[in-house]
Design an enzyme around this catalytic site. Structure first.
Site, mmCIF file in Angstrom:
data_model
loop_
_atom_site.group_PDB
_atom_site.id
_atom_site.type_symbol
_atom_site.label_atom_id
_atom_site.label_comp_id
_atom_site.label_asym_id
_atom_site.label_seq_id
_atom_site.Cartn_x
_atom_site.Cartn_y
_atom_site.Cartn_z
ATOM 1 N N LYS A 259 0.968 -1.263 -0.138
ATOM 2 C CA LYS A 259 0.009 -0.172 -0.029
ATOM 3 C C LYS A 259 0.962 1.161 0.023
ATOM 4 O O LYS A 259 0.490 2.200 -0.642
ATOM 5 C CB LYS A 259 -1.189 -0.032 1.283
ATOM 6 C CG LYS A 259 -2.169 -0.977 0.800
ATOM 7 C CD LYS A 259 -3.136 -0.830 1.917
ATOM 8 C CE LYS A 259 -4.123 -1.971 1.720
ATOM 9 N NZ LYS A 259 -5.051 -2.511 2.988
ATOM 10 N N LYS B 38 -3.554 -7.934 -9.543
ATOM 11 C CA LYS B 38 -4.807 -8.457 -8.899
ATOM 12 C C LYS B 38 -5.956 -7.409 -9.167
ATOM 13 O O LYS B 38 -5.577 -6.176 -9.188
ATOM 14 C CB LYS B 38 -4.493 -8.654 -7.591
ATOM 15 C CG LYS B 38 -5.409 -8.824 -6.696
ATOM 16 C CD LYS B 38 -4.794 -8.802 -5.189
ATOM 17 C CE LYS B 38 -5.560 -7.569 -4.470
ATOM 18 N NZ LYS B 38 -6.811 -7.825 -3.731
ATOM 19 N N LYS C 273 -10.069 -2.890 -5.230
ATOM 20 C CA LYS C 273 -10.477 -1.657 -5.250
ATOM 21 C C LYS C 273 -9.651 -0.443 -5.310
ATOM 22 O O LYS C 273 -10.100 0.609 -5.516
ATOM 23 C CB LYS C 273 -11.426 -1.570 -4.066
ATOM 24 C CG LYS C 273 -12.529 -2.632 -3.739
ATOM 25 C CD LYS C 273 -13.256 -2.278 -2.514
ATOM 26 C CE LYS C 273 -13.864 -3.664 -1.887
ATOM 27 N NZ LYS C 273 -13.152 -4.245 -1.012
HETATM 28 P P1 ADP Z 1 -9.810 -5.209 -2.334
HETATM 29 O O1 ADP Z 1 -8.411 -5.848 -2.470
HETATM 30 O O2 ADP Z 1 -10.427 -5.050 -3.750
HETATM 31 O O3 ADP Z 1 -9.750 -3.731 -1.445
HETATM 32 P P2 ADP Z 1 -10.729 -6.290 0.159
HETATM 33 O O4 ADP Z 1 -9.517 -6.116 0.671
HETATM 34 O O5 ADP Z 1 -11.876 -5.635 0.876
HETATM 35 O O6 ADP Z 1 -10.714 -6.073 -1.362
HETATM 36 O O7 ADP Z 1 -11.103 -7.916 -0.134
HETATM 37 C C1 ADP Z 1 -12.072 -8.400 0.550
HETATM 38 C C2 ADP Z 1 -11.839 -10.153 0.207
HETATM 39 O O8 ADP Z 1 -12.028 -10.298 -1.051
HETATM 40 C C3 ADP Z 1 -10.686 -10.690 0.846
HETATM 41 O O9 ADP Z 1 -10.928 -11.823 1.325
HETATM 42 C C4 ADP Z 1 -9.639 -10.678 -0.164
HETATM 43 O O10 ADP Z 1 -8.656 -11.675 -0.130
HETATM 44 C C5 ADP Z 1 -10.661 -10.902 -1.401
HETATM 45 N N1 ADP Z 1 -10.010 -10.495 -2.740
HETATM 46 C C6 ADP Z 1 -10.239 -8.865 -2.897
HETATM 47 N N2 ADP Z 1 -9.400 -8.766 -4.194
HETATM 48 C C7 ADP Z 1 -9.254 -10.350 -4.784
HETATM 49 C C8 ADP Z 1 -8.878 -10.784 -6.122
HETATM 50 N N3 ADP Z 1 -8.622 -10.309 -6.839
HETATM 51 N N4 ADP Z 1 -8.897 -12.306 -6.085
HETATM 52 C C9 ADP Z 1 -9.440 -13.195 -5.001
HETATM 53 N N5 ADP Z 1 -9.705 -12.563 -4.088
HETATM 54 C C10 ADP Z 1 -9.803 -11.215 -3.761
#
Ligand code: ADP
Ligand code: TRP
Length: 348
Positions: free
Chosen positions: A120, A199, A202
């Site tokens: 980050k 990946k 958000k």
């Molecule tokens: P982001 O990374 O988009 O901010 P979050 O951190 O809120 O999303 O993640 C919520 C859930 O979704 C977590 O369990 C995270 O591991 C999963 N997740 C987020 N992005 C991915 C991805 N590209 N592939 C698989 N799982 C994901």
């Protein structure tokens, strides 16, 4: 009692998703789909991690909006509040209190090794104390509800290992087995590729396909996926192809093989594959699911009601854990918290 008449305790699953933007295909196939299936198998605690989002999203209106949207998305996608709890992290403020207790037994070195913190910072997120402390708050989320299993995407596995470490440090320091060591559970798609190659996340709007985006926006996003310049007739490797990799998440085994073979043999153009992907997205997230999602926007009070009812139940579990923590560390438990304990029933 003879062994075979004893009921086996249910496995407790817990997970959270940050409301820092719209939920996307990575969230769904990496975690949410699993969360919803697990409601048939165990005792589920799911929450919208709004405290965590404050490390990157510092706009009250946006945070409120995305918190509602995340909860509404879960309900539209099939979360059943009769079977699983869905609540706002902040409705159980005890989580921040437990995070403090955990922080006192956690070495700086453990947090300094966190990949997600380093990633980050590399992406330009301000390095606040909160961002650094993030894994402690996440460990508190998991331990507060005495969870057994934590279904997440690949990127969260290190955080769960850190949580196990913190549980161990606490028990060892205070010579009491207050916490169990939970395990991470991965879905079949633990790392969903984003539209920009890395990946889907958000934190990079260009990388995401939102679960409930506007159809024209989704079409534009899919048609805009950058590909190489191979012509329709040329053979292509499906396994390095974002369109195929996303299609595969939703298509039947037959449809998947068909697209893979057509790419390998030549004859499948990127434009055609993109159109199939758009149709597949409409098939999976349109129709009834979309109708349910629209209802949530029309009646936001229904969503609020679920969040509040579930939070009341989750809070009782949380208060019980904190009682054990107070006892272990030597802090008197407060009368106010006892009143909460006495006011309700938890789930089991
Ligand atoms: P982001 O990374 O988009 O901010 P979050 O951190 O809120 O999303 O993640 C919520 C859930 O979704 C977590 O369990 C995270 O591991 C999963 N997740 C987020 N992005 C991915 C991805 N590209 N592939 C698989 N799982 C994901
Ligand atoms: N850190 C998780 C993520 O970004 C969200 C989260 C917060 C979480 N607390 C949790 C996930 C506890 C699982 C368990 O995806």
């Amino acid at each position: 009692m003879p062994e075979n008449t004893q009921t086996k305790p249910k496995v407790r699953y817990l997970s959270g998703v940050q409301p820092s933007g719209r939920l996307h295909l990575g969230n769904y196939f990496g975690a949410i789909q699993n969360h919803i299936q697990l409601q048939e198998k165990g005792e589920c605690y799911y929450f919208v991690a709004n405290y965590h989002s404050l490390t990157t999203l510092q706009d009250a209106a946006e945070l409120r909006k995305y918190t509602f949207m995340a909860a509404a998305d879960y309900l539209a996608l099939g979360l059943d509040p009769q079977k699983a709890l869905l609540f706002r992290q902040s409705d159980i403020p005890e989580v921040t209190e437990l995070a403090w207790f955990l922080s006192t037994v956690t070495g700086m070195g453990l947090l300094e090794r966190a990949h997600s913190y380093k990633d980050k910072i590399a992406k330009g997120v301000a390095s606040s104390v909160g961002l650094f402390f993030y894994p402690v708050l996440m460990a508190a989320d998991i331990l507060l509800y005495q969870s057994d299993k934590v279904p997440v995407g690949q990127d969260q596995i290190q955080h769960i290992e850190m949580c196990r470490d913190m549980a161990g440090y606490f028990n060892h320091t205070f010579k009491k087995e207050v916490f169990k060591q939970p395990e991470g559970v991965l879905s079949e798609a633990p790392k969903v590729i984003g539209l920009t190659g890395g990946k889907m996340s958000k934190s990079d709007e260009a990388s995401v396909i939102p679960i409930f985006g506007d159809p024209s926006e989704i079409k534009k996003k899919v048609m805009g996926i950058v590909t190489d310049s191979k012509g329709v007739a040329e053979p292509k490797d499906p396994e390095t192809n974002t369109i195929y990799l996303l299609y595969k998440l939703m298509a039947s085994p037959g449809e998947t093989v068909e697209m893979a073979e057509a790419f390998r043999k030549g004859g499948m153009g990127y434009g055609d594959a993109k159109k199939r992907l758009v149709l597949k997205l409409e098939e999976v997230f349109g129709g009834e699911v979309l109708e349910r999602r629209k209802k949530m926007d029309e009646k936001p009070a229904l969503v609020e009601d679920v969040l509040e009812t579930c939070a009341r139940k989750a809070r009782v579990t949380a208060a019980k854990t904190l009682e054990q923590v107070y006892e272990a560390v030597g802090i008197p438990s407060s009368k106010v918290k006892k009143a909460i304990l006495e006011s309700g029933q938890d789930r089991g």
